[in-house]
Motif scaffolding. Structure first.
Motif, PDB file in Angstrom:
ATOM      1  N   ILE A  62       0.842  -1.197   0.000  1.00 37.66           N
ATOM      2  CA  ILE A  62       0.000   0.000   0.000  1.00 37.66           C
ATOM      3  C   ILE A  62       0.879   1.250   0.000  1.00 37.66           C
ATOM      4  O   ILE A  62       1.781   1.381   0.830  1.00 37.66           O
ATOM      5  CB  ILE A  62      -0.935   0.023   1.223  1.00 37.66           C
ATOM      6  CG1 ILE A  62      -1.897  -1.168   1.175  1.00 37.66           C
ATOM      7  CG2 ILE A  62      -1.720   1.332   1.287  1.00 37.66           C
ATOM      8  CD1 ILE A  62      -2.754  -1.321   2.400  1.00 37.66           C
ATOM      9  N   VAL A  63       0.589   2.156  -0.926  1.00 35.66           N
ATOM     10  CA  VAL A  63       1.243   3.462  -0.931  1.00 35.66           C
ATOM     11  C   VAL A  63       0.298   4.442  -0.244  1.00 35.66           C
ATOM     12  O   VAL A  63      -0.840   4.642  -0.690  1.00 35.66           O
ATOM     13  CB  VAL A  63       1.560   3.930  -2.362  1.00 35.66           C
ATOM     14  CG1 VAL A  63       2.127   5.343  -2.342  1.00 35.66           C
ATOM     15  CG2 VAL A  63       2.544   2.973  -3.027  1.00 35.66           C
ATOM     16  N   LEU A  64       0.761   5.026   0.845  1.00 34.78           N
ATOM     17  CA  LEU A  64      -0.033   5.970   1.623  1.00 34.78           C
ATOM     18  C   LEU A  64       0.411   7.374   1.225  1.00 34.78           C
ATOM     19  O   LEU A  64       1.553   7.764   1.471  1.00 34.78           O
ATOM     20  CB  LEU A  64       0.187   5.718   3.117  1.00 34.78           C
ATOM     21  CG  LEU A  64      -0.761   6.367   4.123  1.00 34.78           C
ATOM     22  CD1 LEU A  64      -0.594   5.717   5.493  1.00 34.78           C
ATOM     23  CD2 LEU A  64      -0.543   7.862   4.249  1.00 34.78           C
ATOM     24  N   ALA A  65      -0.490   8.115   0.608  1.00 34.60           N
ATOM     25  CA  ALA A  65      -0.165   9.462   0.140  1.00 34.60           C
ATOM     26  C   ALA A  65      -0.807  10.490   1.054  1.00 34.60           C
ATOM     27  O   ALA A  65      -2.011  10.417   1.337  1.00 34.60           O
ATOM     28  CB  ALA A  65      -0.638   9.667  -1.292  1.00 34.60           C
ATOM     29  N   GLY A  66      -0.032  11.462   1.497  1.00 32.71           N
ATOM     30  CA  GLY A  66      -0.534  12.519   2.362  1.00 32.71           C
ATOM     31  C   GLY A  66      -0.310  13.882   1.744  1.00 32.71           C
ATOM     32  O   GLY A  66       0.823  14.223   1.378  1.00 32.71           O
ATOM     33  N   GLY A  67      -1.388  14.652   1.611  1.00 31.76           N
ATOM     34  CA  GLY A  67      -1.290  15.979   1.024  1.00 31.76           C
ATOM     35  C   GLY A  67      -2.632  16.409   0.488  1.00 31.76           C
ATOM     36  O   GLY A  67      -3.670  15.858   0.854  1.00 31.76           O
ATOM     37  N   GLY A  68      -2.593  17.387  -0.407  1.00 30.33           N
ATOM     38  CA  GLY A  68      -3.823  17.887  -1.015  1.00 30.33           C
ATOM     39  C   GLY A  68      -4.259  17.048  -2.200  1.00 30.33           C
ATOM     40  O   GLY A  68      -3.680  15.991  -2.491  1.00 30.33           O
ATOM     41  N   ASP A  69      -5.262  17.537  -2.914  1.00 32.71           N
ATOM     42  CA  ASP A  69      -5.833  16.777  -4.017  1.00 32.71           C
ATOM     43  C   ASP A  69      -4.811  16.488  -5.113  1.00 32.71           C
ATOM     44  O   ASP A  69      -4.840  15.420  -5.736  1.00 32.71           O
ATOM     45  CB  ASP A  69      -7.027  17.529  -4.605  1.00 32.71           C
ATOM     46  CG  ASP A  69      -8.210  17.572  -3.649  1.00 32.71           C
ATOM     47  OD1 ASP A  69      -8.365  16.625  -2.861  1.00 32.71           O
ATOM     48  OD2 ASP A  69      -8.975  18.551  -3.693  1.00 32.71           O
TER      49      ASP A  69
END
Length: 306
Positions: A62-69
């Motif tokens: 799983i790639v967990l992406a954190g940030g805006g759209d």
């Protein structure tokens, strides 16, 4: 499961967050639940390279992406059509794709939901082959984003204020474009102020996001409003999710649509998932059913399966 997290320190609410403390909480939450986690905190300019690195690692589930759209869209584009799944840490202003997936909107609640979450397949869409998860739009939305980019803001509230100012300026001087839109066997020629083509139809009665992220259709929203009162009503209804209450918006659905620009396209731009992009003279938009695996709360996965 093995998580690889990529956090955009310049994106959304993360730019003002205590990232060291957040990383500690992420490790504690996921590792206590039996998962493994690696974390890269990167500047916006290094985001693409970090995402490419995370998605290319064979051991990662799983790639967990954190940030805006924009961050989430970039991560989804790299995971499209692969076996790896995307987990979304919603740190943007609106987090519309995350809302459509049922991801909790607080960082703490989202992290907790990952511990026993389940993977489901949802749709993506492409515009001339370029993937997006939420919306491709031209006209008013693109002009509003262009105006907002010229304003300074350093927080989520500041971005909202800038968006309101940009929307008001757009209402007072709306763009007008001559277009042809092919939807199935039908062809529509019109002078429009805006078109939004969405990854599945927006739900009613809430912010503009899809209630069913695996519906297998594009939503096509054509706006012909031109007068100030018409435009004010359009923005007001859009914010409330009252699309069908607006007589100046036509709503269609299709699995493929072709947009042709007859006005001088060089002076116009398009917006894909909140990011300004070049507007081609002709754009083919297609739905890509089940193209993205996503990690969602267990309750959401059960509801989708029912």
């Amino acid at each position: 499961m093995k998580f690889a997290a990529v956090l955009n320190r310049d994106g959304g609410t993360l730019r003002n967050a205590d990232l060291a403390a957040l990383c500690d909480r992420m490790c504690q939450t996921l590792e206590t639940a039996g998962h493994s986690l690696s974390i890269d905190v990167v500047a916006g300019k290094d985001l693409v390279d970090a995402l490419d690195g995370a998605t290319s690692r064979r051991s990662v589930d799983i790639v967990l992406a954190g940030g805006g759209d924009g961050t989430i869209s970039a991560a989804a584009a790299r995971l499209m059509g692969t076996k790896k799944a995307l987990a979304i840490l919603p740190a943007g202003t609106m987090n519309l794709f995350a809302r459509g997936l049922g991801i909790p909107q607080s960082l703490e609640a989202a992290l907790k939901s990952f511990t026993d979450g389940e993977i489901i397949a949802v749709d993506m869409a492409t515009a001339n082959g370029r993937p997006f998860v939420h919306q491709f739009s031209i006209g008013m939305h693109a002009k509003m984003v262009q105006l907002r980019q010229k304003m300074e803001f350093g927080s989520r509230l500041g971005k909202i204020r800038a968006s309101v100012k940009a929307a008001w300026a757009t209402i007072n001087n709306p763009p007008a474009m001559n277009v042809t839109l092919s939807i199935g066997k039908a062809e529509i020629a019109a002078r429009i102020t805006g078109i939004g083509i969405t990854n599945n139809l927006f739900g009613e009665g809430h912010l503009p996001y899809a209630d069913n992220p695996a519906g297998g259709v594009l939503g096509v929203y054509v706006t012909v409003a031109q007068q100030r009162t018409e435009l004010l009503k359009f923005f007001f209804n859009m914010a409330r999710g009252k699309w069908r209450d607006n007589q100046h918006v036509e709503i269609h659905q299709a699995d493929r649509t072709v947009l042709k620009i007859h006005s001088g396209s060089s002076k116009f731009r398009a917006v894909m998932d909140g990011e300004l992009v070049r507007l081609d003279r002709e754009t083919t938009v297609e739905i890509q059913p089940g193209a993205l695996n996503v990690l969602v709360p267990a309750s959401i996965a059960k509801a989708e399966a029912a």
